[in-house]
Design a protein around this motif. Structure first.
Motif, mmCIF file in Angstrom:
data_model
loop_
_atom_site.group_PDB
_atom_site.id
_atom_site.type_symbol
_atom_site.label_atom_id
_atom_site.label_comp_id
_atom_site.label_asym_id
_atom_site.label_seq_id
_atom_site.Cartn_x
_atom_site.Cartn_y
_atom_site.Cartn_z
ATOM 1 N N LEU A 116 10.823 -34.533 2.542
ATOM 2 C CA LEU A 116 11.136 -33.161 2.944
ATOM 3 C C LEU A 116 12.453 -33.093 3.721
ATOM 4 O O LEU A 116 13.140 -32.077 3.708
ATOM 5 N N ALA A 117 12.788 -34.186 4.410
ATOM 6 C CA ALA A 117 14.008 -34.204 5.223
ATOM 7 C C ALA A 117 15.229 -34.636 4.438
ATOM 8 O O ALA A 117 16.332 -34.666 4.985
ATOM 9 N N SER A 118 15.056 -34.999 3.170
ATOM 10 C CA SER A 118 16.192 -35.433 2.365
ATOM 11 C C SER A 118 16.874 -34.220 1.731
ATOM 12 O O SER A 118 16.289 -33.139 1.623
ATOM 13 N N GLY A 119 18.084 -34.410 1.324
ATOM 14 C CA GLY A 119 18.838 -33.329 0.694
ATOM 15 C C GLY A 119 19.965 -32.840 1.581
ATOM 16 O O GLY A 119 20.136 -33.265 2.728
ATOM 17 N N TYR A 120 20.764 -31.915 1.042
ATOM 18 C CA TYR A 120 21.915 -31.398 1.783
ATOM 19 C C TYR A 120 21.507 -30.429 2.877
ATOM 20 O O TYR A 120 22.162 -30.324 3.904
ATOM 21 N N THR A 121 20.470 -29.668 2.646
ATOM 22 C CA THR A 121 19.975 -28.730 3.653
ATOM 23 C C THR A 121 18.517 -29.033 3.944
ATOM 24 O O THR A 121 17.764 -29.425 3.040
ATOM 25 N N VAL A 122 18.133 -28.838 5.185
ATOM 26 C CA VAL A 122 16.765 -29.118 5.617
ATOM 27 C C VAL A 122 16.134 -27.831 6.124
ATOM 28 O O VAL A 122 16.702 -27.153 6.993
ATOM 29 N N ASP A 123 14.975 -27.488 5.587
ATOM 30 C CA ASP A 123 14.215 -26.349 6.076
ATOM 31 C C ASP A 123 13.351 -26.840 7.233
ATOM 32 O O ASP A 123 12.312 -27.481 7.030
ATOM 33 N N TYR A 124 13.770 -26.557 8.450
ATOM 34 C CA TYR A 124 13.098 -27.125 9.620
ATOM 35 C C TYR A 124 11.703 -26.556 9.825
ATOM 36 O O TYR A 124 10.811 -27.255 10.305
ATOM 37 N N GLY A 125 11.486 -25.312 9.485
ATOM 38 C CA GLY A 125 10.142 -24.767 9.574
ATOM 39 C C GLY A 125 9.190 -25.464 8.622
ATOM 40 O O GLY A 125 8.071 -25.829 8.993
ATOM 41 N N LEU A 126 9.641 -25.671 7.388
ATOM 42 C CA LEU A 126 8.860 -26.408 6.396
ATOM 43 C C LEU A 126 8.631 -27.838 6.850
ATOM 44 O O LEU A 126 7.516 -28.372 6.756
ATOM 45 N N LEU A 127 9.674 -28.475 7.380
ATOM 46 C CA LEU A 127 9.566 -29.863 7.838
ATOM 47 C C LEU A 127 8.579 -29.985 8.985
ATOM 48 O O LEU A 127 7.745 -30.905 9.018
ATOM 49 N N MET A 128 8.627 -29.066 9.941
ATOM 50 C CA MET A 128 7.764 -29.157 11.113
ATOM 51 C C MET A 128 6.301 -28.904 10.781
ATOM 52 O O MET A 128 5.417 -29.497 11.395
ATOM 53 N N ILE A 129 6.025 -28.040 9.817
ATOM 54 C CA ILE A 129 4.618 -27.842 9.466
ATOM 55 C C ILE A 129 4.082 -29.070 8.725
ATOM 56 O O ILE A 129 2.912 -29.429 8.852
ATOM 57 N N GLY A 130 4.963 -29.767 7.997
ATOM 58 C CA GLY A 130 4.554 -31.033 7.405
ATOM 59 C C GLY A 130 4.301 -32.088 8.464
ATOM 60 O O GLY A 130 3.320 -32.848 8.390
ATOM 61 N N VAL A 131 5.173 -32.144 9.473
ATOM 62 C CA VAL A 131 4.975 -33.078 10.586
ATOM 63 C C VAL A 131 3.687 -32.751 11.337
ATOM 64 O O VAL A 131 2.972 -33.654 11.791
ATOM 65 N N LEU A 132 3.380 -31.457 11.462
ATOM 66 C CA LEU A 132 2.148 -31.051 12.139
ATOM 67 C C LEU A 132 0.919 -31.586 11.406
ATOM 68 O O LEU A 132 -0.004 -32.132 12.035
ATOM 69 N N PHE A 133 0.895 -31.445 10.088
ATOM 70 C CA PHE A 133 -0.232 -31.970 9.311
ATOM 71 C C PHE A 133 -0.305 -33.496 9.409
ATOM 72 O O PHE A 133 -1.395 -34.073 9.362
#
Length: 275
Positions: A233-250
């Motif tokens: 989820l953190a790879s790529g040119y742009t990172v969606d931090y909301g998406l990343l953080m909900i994944g980290v939460l799970f």
């Protein structure tokens, strides 16, 4: 006089309480930030918003669309639970034998075993990968857990805590006709349950949070674990931090639940308490 002394003692402890409260807030802040970030947009997170938003469901739907969340959770649970159960069984048997069937030769062997703690994991990764690949265990639970089924730290933990195990129980059990395995399962395991809880928490967290070895041995996306999913989820040119953080939460919630449920036994096991 006693009340006056108690009040003076409490006043002296006020700076300590203030320091502990501030340090607790400092320690909890990353978790609070993770939870709030999971409910905000990527732009809000980048701006430094530190309160709850209304984007949690949207971020969750985006996470489901972009990654196999439930597959990653299932794989991580399977690998972590199997590794935890087998590791504490094997390491407790080793620690039980090293301490309660003591001999000078076992002390020398234990000293050699402790040297393995000084070898970094990356130094053995290539030969381990070749062994797992030649055995056809890539993308399998056995490929994940075999290198960590027996760790010097857990063996040392069980051996050190076994020094508090009452030897009289073993003698009484032998007089009652119990075999050595029956003594282990019916006497040793119930008495050392705090140590088992501590070893279980440590092993589960290490297995759940493992990234480097699963990244090497799990070449199929269907076998990926939660840390691998978060890294994708953190790879790529742009990172969606909301998406990343909900994944980290799970990814974080299961280990938090395990620790909070077993925290008292964990503290007793680390300090070597036996009841």
């Amino acid at each position: 006089m006693t009340k006056r002394y108690a009040s003076a003692t409490q006043r002296r402890l006020i700076p300590t309480y203030i320091f502990l409260i501030l340090w607790s807030l400092f320690s909890v802040f990353p978790i609070f930030w993770m939870v709030t970030a999971a409910t905000n947009t990527s732009l809000d997170v980048a701006k430094g918003k530190l309160w709850f938003g209304n984007q949690a469901l949207i971020n969750f739907h985006h996470l489901l669309a972009r990654a196999d969340l439930f597959g990653g959770l299932g794989n991580s649970f399977l690998y972590a639970v199997v590794q935890t159960l087998l590791a504490i069984l094997i390491c407790s048997l080793a620690g039980y034998g090293f301490e309660l069937y003591h001999s000078p030769s076992k002390d020398r062997l234990f000293g050699v075993l402790l040297l393995a703690m000084m070898v970094p994991q990356v130094a053995t990764m290539i030969p381990l990968f070749r062994m797992i690949a030649s055995a056809g265990l890539l993308n399998s639970v056995w490929g994940f857990i075999l290198p960590t089924l027996s760790t010097p730290f857990l063996i040392m933990l069980f051996r050190q805590n076994s020094r508090n195990f009452p030897r009289d129980i073993m003698a009484a059990a032998r007089l009652d006709g119990l075999s050595e395995l029956q003594i282990y399962f019916r006497m040793y395991m119930p008495v050392m349950k705090a140590t088992y809880a501590a070893a279980g928490v440590i092993t589960f967290m290490n297995a759940w949070n493992a990234y480097l070895w699963p990244k090497v041995v799990m070449t199929d996306n269907r076998a990926q674990t939660m840390p691998m999913l978060i890294a994708s989820l953190a790879s790529g040119y742009t990172v969606d931090y909301g998406l990343l953080m909900i994944g980290v939460l799970f990814c974080t919630v299961p280990t938090l639940l395990v620790f909070f449920v077993l925290q008292r036994q964990f503290a007793e096991g680390i300090t070597g308490a036996v009841k």
